[in-house]
Design a protein around this motif. Structure first.
Motif, short mmCIF file in Angstrom:
data_model
loop_
_atom_site.label_atom_id
_atom_site.label_comp_id
_atom_site.label_asym_id
_atom_site.label_seq_id
_atom_site.Cartn_x
_atom_site.Cartn_y
_atom_site.Cartn_z
N ALA A 1 0.81 -1.22 0.00
CA ALA A 1 0.00 0.00 0.00
C ALA A 1 0.84 1.27 0.00
CB ALA A 1 -0.93 -0.01 1.21
N ARG B 1 -0.62 4.96 0.27
CA ARG B 1 -2.06 4.83 0.08
C ARG B 1 -2.76 4.36 1.34
NH1 ARG B 1 -2.90 1.09 -5.02
NH2 ARG B 1 -1.24 -0.07 -3.95
N SER B 2 -2.03 3.67 2.23
CA SER B 2 -2.66 3.24 3.48
C SER B 2 -3.07 4.45 4.33
CB SER B 2 -1.70 2.34 4.26
OG SER B 2 -0.50 3.03 4.59
N LEU C 1 -6.51 -1.65 -3.31
CA LEU C 1 -5.52 -2.20 -2.37
C LEU C 1 -5.70 -3.70 -2.21
CD1 LEU C 1 -5.49 0.57 0.40
CD2 LEU C 1 -3.70 0.08 -1.28
#
Length: 574
Positions: free
Chosen positions: A12, A15-16, A101
Motif C-alpha cells: 500500500a 495509500r494506506s 488495495l
C-alpha cells in the motif's frame, strides 16, 4: 498479524494513510449529517432545551441571514444535502481505494509465490504438491481478498463507532456512557469466540480445498482411464465427501452470522427502550436532542454488528495469507548470490565423482563423465535408475551433494548458471504446450525468430507438414496442453521450439518416444546432421533410437554401469 501489517504496508505504501483518512472522513461526515438533525428538528418543532450545544446549533441558520423558520429550515436542509453529497463522494473514493488495495495485495501474494517457485531449488519445488500451489493461486487468493475486505470493513466499523460514540458523549454524556458500556461488554464477550471459531474453520477450509483440487487434478489427468476402467463413481464419492464437509462448514458459518444478526436486532430494541426512559425521565432531555441521540445510538448498532462479523470473517480467511507466506518461506531459504554472472566458456561438460540423493533415497552415486562439445549421448536404464536425475544435474536444475560439474573447466555454480540456462534446451516426454497459437507456443519464453528460422525448425523436427494442414497454419490455436494434437505431434512442436533457442546443449528426456520408429529415425538423422551440432543428451529405451548416438551409457541403481561407443562424433563444425 504483524506479518500481515508489514506485507500490506509494503504493497500500500502511502495509500494506506490516504485510506485511513477517507475511512475517518466518511465517519465524520456521517456524524455531521446526524448532528444537523438537531437544529432541523428544533426549527421544525420549535421545541428545544437549554443545552449549550443545542443552543449553538440552533443559531447556525442565523449566521447565513436566515430569520424566518422557513428560511432557517431551507438553509439547514441545503446544508444537510451538501454534507450527504460530500459523504457520498468520500465513500466512493474510500471503497474504490480499498478495492484497489485488495487487488494489489492479492496480486503481490501470487507474484511473490511464483517468484519463490522460480527462484527455489528444483529439489524443493518438486516436493510441493501441485494441488497446493493451484489452490493458493485460485481459491485461497479469493480468501486473501476476503480477509482484507473483512479487515477494511472492521476498520470502517470501528471508525464509525468511535466518531458516533464521541458525538453521543458530547451531546449527552451520561446516556452515551450507559449505551457504550452495554455494547462494549457484549462485544468483549463475543469477539474471542468469533476469532477462535473463525480460525478453526478457516484452517479446515484450506485443507479441504487443497484435497479437493488434488482429487480433481488426478481425475482430469487420467480422464481416459477413468472412463475405460469405470472409476468415475469412486472419484465422485471422494468429491462428494469433501464437498459435503465444505458445505457443512459453510452452513455453520451462515448460522453463526444469523445468530449474530438476530442478537444485534433484539439488543438495540431493548436497549433503546431503556435509554428513552432514561433520557426523558432521568436526564430530562428535550425531544429535539433526544431523537438525534437515539438515532445516533441506533446507528451504532450496525457498525457494532459489522465489527463482530468482520472479526470472524477476518480470522476465517486469514489462514490463506499465512499459507502463502509459509510456502514462500519454505521454498526460498537462501538469498540468490550477489556475485557477478560469468560468461559461458567453451569446452567439454564434465562430471567428477558426482553424488545426488532425493528425499526418498533414489539418485546418483559416484558419476564421472566427460561430454565433448557436439557429442550425441544416449542414456538408457530401468525406470527409477537415475536417468532423469542425471540430465537434471546436467541442466543445473539439481545441484550435486558431492562432487563437481564443470563446463569448459569452470564449475557450474550460481555465477555460471544464468548463462548455462540461456544456452540449453530441455524437451520432456510430455511436451509443454499452451492454449495459444502454434506460433506463440514456438516462441514461448521470449524467443525471437523470423519466418525462415521457424520454418527451418519445423522442417527439422518434422512438424512442417502438421502446420501446413492446420486451418490457419502457424496462427491456429491449439487446445490446452496441445490436446487437439497427437502425442507425437506435440513432441515435434516441442523439439522445434527447442531448436529455435539455438542451444549449446539439447536434452531430450524420452522426447521422441511417441513418434513411430521410421519417423523418429528421420528426425534423429536431421539432429545428428545439424551444423554446428549442439551437445545432445537423449534418454531413450528403443535400440533404434540409441543407434543414432555417438556414445551410450547405461545407468542402474544410480551408477553408470556400462558405456558403449557407437561411432566417433564429427566435431569438424562444432
Amino acid at each position: 498479524m504483524r506479518h500481515l501489517a508489514t506485507a500490506f504496508q509494503r504493497v500500500a505504501g502511502r495509500r494506506s494513510g490516504w485510506a485511513a483518512f477517507l475511512i475517518g472522513a466518511g465517519s465524520v461526515l456521517e456524524s455531521a449529517g446526524l448532528v444537523m438533525l438537531i437544529p432541523i428538528l428544533h426549527v421544525a418543532t420549535q421545541i428545544g432545551g437549554g443545552g449549550r450545544l443545542e443552543t449553538w446549533l440552533a443559531r447556525i441558520p442565523m449566521m447565513f441571514g436566515a430569520v424566518t423558520p422557513a428560511a432557517q429550515l431551507a438553509v439547514l436542509l441545503g446544508g444537510f444535502v451538501i454534507v450527504m453529497l460530500l459523504r457520498t463522494a468520500v465513500l466512493y473514493a474510500r471503497d474504490a481505494l480499498i478495492d484497489d488495495l485488495q487487488g494489489d495485495f492479492v496480486a503481490r501474494q501470487r507474484s511473490d509465490l511464483l517468484g519463490a517457485l522460480a527462484l527455489a531449488p528444483w529439489s524443493r519445488v518438486a516436493r510441493v504438491p501441485r494441488a497446493r500451489i493451484l489452490t493458493l493461486l485460485g481459491m485461497e487468493s479469493g480468501r486473501v481478498r476476503a480477509a482484507l475486505g473483512a479487515a477494511a470493513q472492521g476498520a470502517i466499523a470501528f471508525a464509525s463507532l468511535l466518531v458516533h460514540g464521541l458525538l453521543a458523549l458530547a451531546l449527552a454524556p451520561k446516556m452515551a456512557l450507559a449505551a457504550l458500556t452495554i455494547g462494549l461488554l457484549a462485544s468483549a464477550a463475543s469477539i474471542p469466540g468469533f476469532a477462535r471459531a473463525g480460525r478453526e474453520d478457516g484452517t479446515g477450509i484450506g485443507r479441504a480445498g487443497t484435497y479437493l483440487t488434488a482429487i480433481a487434478m488426478n481425475f482430469l489427468a487420467g480422464l481416459k482411464p477413468a472412463y475405460a476402467e469405470n472409476v468415475r463413481p469412486a472419484f465422485l464419492r471422494d468429491f462428494d465427501a469433501i464437498e459435503g464437509e465444505m458445505r457443512e462448514r459453510g452452513r455453520r458459518r451462515r448460522r453463526a452470522r444469523m445468530r449474530i444478526g438476530l442478537a444485534m436486532g433484539v439488543f438495540p430494541a431493548i436497549a433503546g427502550a431503556g435509554l428513552i426512559w432514561f433520557g426523558l425521565e432521568e436526564l430530562r432531555l428535550s425531544p429535539a436532542l433526544l431523537i438525534p441521540i437515539l438515532f445516533i445510538l441506533a446507528r451504532m448498532s450496525h457498525p457494532l454488528s459489522r465489527l463482530n462479523l468482520s472479526i470472524r470473517q477476518f480470522f476465517l480467511n486469514a489462514p490463506a495469507i499465512e499459507a502463502f507466506r509459509t510456502l514462500a518461506a519454505d521454498l526460498v531459504t537462501v538469498s540468490p548470490s550477489d556475485s557477478p554472472h560469468k560468461p559461458l566458456p567453451p569446452g567439454p561438460i564434465a562430471f567428477r565423482d558426482v553424488d545426488f540423493r532425493h528425499p526418498g533415497g533414489d539418485g546418483l552415486t559416484g558419476v564421472t563423465l566427460t561430454l565433448p562439445p557436439g557429442i550425441f549421448l544416449g542414456v538408457t536404464g530401468a525406470s527409477g535408475a537415475g536417468k532423469t536425475t542425471l540430465v537434471d544435474l546436467l541442466a543445473g536444475i539439481l545441484r550435486p551433494r558431492r562432487g563437481e560439474i564443470t563446463v569448459g573447466g569452470v564449475p557450474l555454480d550460481e555465477a555460471l548458471l544464468p548463462a548455462w540456462h540461456d544456452s540449453l534446451a530441455y524437451v520432456m516426454q510430455d511436451a509443454l504446450l499452451f492454449h495459444a497459437t502454434v506460433r506463440d507456443n514456438l516462441l514461448w519464453g521470449g524467443l525471437v525468430a523470423d519466418e525462415p528460422g521457424i520454418e527451418e525448425a519445423l522442417e527439422i523436427s518434422g512438424a512442417a507438414a502438421l502446420v501446413a494442414r492446420l486451418p490457419q497454419g502457424l496462427d491456429t490455436v491449439i487446445g490446452e496442453g496441445g490436446l487437439t494434437l497427437s502425442a507425437g505431434e506435440r513432441q515435434r512442436l516441442a523439439i522445434a521450439r527447442a531448436l529455435l533457442r539455438r542451444p549449446r546443449l539439447l536434452i531430450l528426456d524420452e522426447a521422441t518416444n511417441a513418434i513411430d520408429i521410421a519417423a523418429e529415425a528421420v528426425l534423429l538423422k536431421r539432429l545428428s546432421s545439424l551444423k554446428p551440432r549442439p551437445t545432445i543428451v537423449m534418454i531413450a529405451h528403443r535400440t533404434e533410437s540409441l543407434a543414432w548416438c555417438d556414445r551410450r551409457i547405461a545407468i542402474a541403481e544410480g551408477r553408470v554401469v556400462a558405456e558403449h561407443l557407437y561411432r566417433e562424433p564429427d566435431h569438424s563444425d562444432a
